[in-house]
Every structure is written in structure tokens, then in C-alpha cells.
Design a protein around this motif. Structure first.
Motif, PDB file in Angstrom:
ATOM      1  N   GLY A 292      81.022  39.249  65.521  1.00 54.88           N
ATOM      2  CA  GLY A 292      81.109  39.308  64.072  1.00 54.88           C
ATOM      3  C   GLY A 292      82.466  38.866  63.563  1.00 54.88           C
ATOM      4  O   GLY A 292      83.146  38.047  64.175  1.00 54.88           O
ATOM      5  N   SER A 293      82.867  39.407  62.415  1.00 61.90           N
ATOM      6  CA  SER A 293      84.145  39.057  61.810  1.00 61.90           C
ATOM      7  C   SER A 293      84.814  40.345  61.335  1.00 61.90           C
ATOM      8  O   SER A 293      84.260  41.441  61.451  1.00 61.90           O
ATOM      9  CB  SER A 293      83.936  38.110  60.630  1.00 61.90           C
TER      10      SER A 293
ATOM     11  N   ASP B 205      83.038  42.835  59.160  1.00 58.90           N
ATOM     12  CA  ASP B 205      82.113  43.778  59.773  1.00 58.90           C
ATOM     13  C   ASP B 205      82.728  45.154  59.990  1.00 58.90           C
ATOM     14  O   ASP B 205      82.020  46.110  60.301  1.00 58.90           O
ATOM     15  CB  ASP B 205      81.612  43.228  61.113  1.00 58.90           C
TER      16      ASP B 205
ATOM     17  N   ILE C  64      77.502  43.945  61.277  1.00 61.58           N
ATOM     18  CA  ILE C  64      76.210  43.285  61.478  1.00 61.58           C
ATOM     19  C   ILE C  64      75.351  44.083  62.457  1.00 61.58           C
ATOM     20  O   ILE C  64      74.123  44.001  62.398  1.00 61.58           O
ATOM     21  CB  ILE C  64      76.394  41.837  61.970  1.00 61.58           C
TER      22      ILE C  64
ATOM     23  N   ASP D 126      69.264  39.182  60.277  1.00 59.76           N
ATOM     24  CA  ASP D 126      69.461  40.570  59.866  1.00 59.76           C
ATOM     25  C   ASP D 126      68.982  41.506  60.965  1.00 59.76           C
ATOM     26  O   ASP D 126      67.874  41.356  61.499  1.00 59.76           O
ATOM     27  CB  ASP D 126      68.691  40.852  58.581  1.00 59.76           C
TER      28      ASP D 126
ATOM     29  N   ARG E 257      73.644  37.930  66.263  1.00 68.26           N
ATOM     30  CA  ARG E 257      74.869  37.155  66.451  1.00 68.26           C
ATOM     31  C   ARG E 257      74.764  35.799  65.759  1.00 68.26           C
ATOM     32  O   ARG E 257      75.743  35.288  65.204  1.00 68.26           O
ATOM     33  CB  ARG E 257      75.124  36.951  67.944  1.00 68.26           C
ATOM     34  N   ASN E 258      73.568  35.231  65.759  1.00 73.47           N
ATOM     35  CA  ASN E 258      73.360  33.916  65.153  1.00 73.47           C
ATOM     36  C   ASN E 258      73.081  33.980  63.656  1.00 73.47           C
ATOM     37  O   ASN E 258      72.779  32.958  63.040  1.00 73.47           O
ATOM     38  CB  ASN E 258      72.201  33.207  65.852  1.00 73.47           C
ATOM     39  N   GLY E 259      73.178  35.170  63.071  1.00 77.54           N
ATOM     40  CA  GLY E 259      73.078  35.283  61.622  1.00 77.54           C
ATOM     41  C   GLY E 259      71.874  36.008  61.082  1.00 77.54           C
ATOM     42  O   GLY E 259      71.762  36.204  59.864  1.00 77.54           O
TER      43      GLY E 259
END
Length: 255
Positions: free
Chosen positions: A132-133, A136, A141, A225, A221-223
Motif C-alpha cells: 500500500g502507501s 493506508d 487497503i 476492494d 494489492r492490484n487495486g
């Protein structure tokens, strides 16, 4: 001109005050410059307060990496470890639990956390957080119940109390953020809270296999939900309150 001078003096005073606070106040911020607070750098990613135990610390890190690599595959996070063998060191760095992980950058360990299980647990957090970033930290996420349950699963934490059914564990799915988790977990109930989260992670494996668990992690991880992917996995909508929780190992297939 006078206004600019006043602004400059004000900013200077603020900078000086911030610097004094950084050095004067104990806390996790000290992980940014551990050598300034008594730790010795043994390797680029390891700082320690007792260099005579460097070999043990390196071995624990190697064990944690092997276990996490078996689950995640090639590891991407490269956290810096701070090993505090003394309570004084742990207090200086604000480590009030066995261990804590700051995103994928730092793993801080107190004397109680310097063992294979805790180091492996924290290393799992670092790897998952690396997907994530920094945003997060406030809106992760991966919800906290899954984050902690997965780390407990990978580290094979035998101290936890696992509920009998999904219905007895489902309440932890309300624990999404760090704030949610911290508001619930206490020194008395942590085996039950962590155990409930672990039970739900093992239920995903029981219903959808290791491949389902990997898919959940990778898709998020790939976006995608988290709740959407979880709900689409076979049998893992967590809507069968009477379903028994079976804690069993996952047959890792990653190299």
C-alpha cells in the motif's frame, strides 16, 4: 522587510523547538536516527543496543525472512530492524508492546519480542504494508483484522484463543483502522482479539484454499476492494455464523 524578518525569526524558533523536542522526547520517531540514541548499526538494515547479541538478531531476521518468503514468494519490503534488548532502550524508542511495525520501513522490537514468532509476525506486517502507501496508515487497503490475523497465521502464534465459530469471531471485521484496533485491544483481551482475527483468516483457507487467500492479497494489492474480493471467494462471505473455525496449516506453494 520587517514582516519578512519576523516570519524568518518565527520559523527559526519553530525549527529549533522541533529539533529540541525530537531529541528530548522518547518515541518511535527516533527510529529515523537510531544511532543518535545509543543503537549500533550492525548491518544496513539492523540497529541494536547490545552488539554481543548481533548473531542472534541476524539469525532471527533470517528465520523471519524464510518463513515469509515461503508464504509471499520473493520479498519486496526491506525494513530496518531495531532490536532493543533492554527495557531502557524500548522506552527510549516508544516500544510499549512486544514489537511494532511502521509501514514497511521499520520494525521495532522490545526484549519481550526478540523471538522467532514475534519477529516473523512483524516481518509479515512489513511485507503486507509494502503493498500500500502511507495513506493506508489512516485508511488501510487491508483491514486491521485481516492484517493482524494474517501475521498471526504466518508466524504460527500458539498463544491465541480461537473462537469455535465464525459467529463468535465476526465482530472483529469492524476493526478496520489502527484506531479501531487500538480502541479494543487491551493487555487482558489480546489473545481473544488476535485469535478471532486469526480464526477468520483460517476460515478463508478452509473455504477457499491457499489459492483463495493469495488471490485476495494479490487482487487488493492490484487495486481491488478488499470486501468485494472477499465476498467473491467461494464460501468466504462470512455469512455462515455457525460455521466451525478450523485452525490448520496452509500448504505453502510459493518458492
Amino acid at each position: 522587510m520587517h514582516s519578512l524578518n519576523r516570519i524568518f525569526r518565527g520559523l527559526t524558533l519553530i525549527s529549533i523547538a522541533a529539533g529540541l523536542m525530537y531529541f528530548a522526547l522518547p518515541g518511535q520517531h527516533r527510529a529515523l536516527t537510531p544511532q543518535l540514541f545509543g543503537l549500533t548499526q550492525v548491518q544496513p538494515n539492523l540497529f541494536i543496543d547490545d552488539v554481543s547479541r548481533s548473531a542472534q538478531a541476524l539469525d532471527l531476521i533470517a528465520q523471519a525472512d524464510r518463513t515469509n518468503r515461503a508464504f509471499f514468494g520473493p520479498l519486496e519490503a526491506t525494513p530496518t530492524f531495531l532490536f532493543c534488548y533492554s527495557t531502557e532502550c524500548a522506552d527510549d524508542f516508544g516500544i510499549h508492546t512486544s514489537g511494532l511495525t511502521l509501514r514497511d520501513r521499520f520494525i521495532l522490537l522490545s526484549p519481550q519480542g526478540i523471538n522467532p514468532m514475534i519477529v516473523t509476525h512483524e516481518r509479515a506486517h512489513a511485507e503486507l504494508h509494502g503493498f500500500g502507501s502511507w495513506v493506508d496508515y489512516f485508511d488501510p487497503i487491508y483491514p486491521m483484522w485481516f492484517d493482524e490475523g494474517l501475521a498471526s497465521f504466518i508466524s504460527a502464534d500458539s498463544r491465541l484463543v480461537i473462537p469455535h465459530t465464525v459467529g463468535e469471531a465476526i465482530w472483529t471485521t469492524d476493526l478496520h483502522t489502527w484506531r479501531d484496533w487500538g480502541a479494543v485491544v487491551t493487555r487482558e483481551n489480546w489473545p481473544q482479539v488476535y485469535g478471532a482475527s486469526l480464526g477468520l483468516v483460517t476460515d478463508i483457507i478452509d473455504q477457499s484454499g491457499c489459492s483463495g487467500l493469495y488471490k485476495l492479497i494479490q487482487d487488493v494489492r492490484n487495486g481491488a476492494d478488499f470486501d468485494v474480493v472477499l465476498g467473491e471467494l467461494p464460501g468466504t462471505a462470512l455469512d455462515r455464523m455457525d460455521r466451525k473455525l478450523h485452525v490448520k496449516p496452509c500448504l505453502f506453494t510459493r518458492s
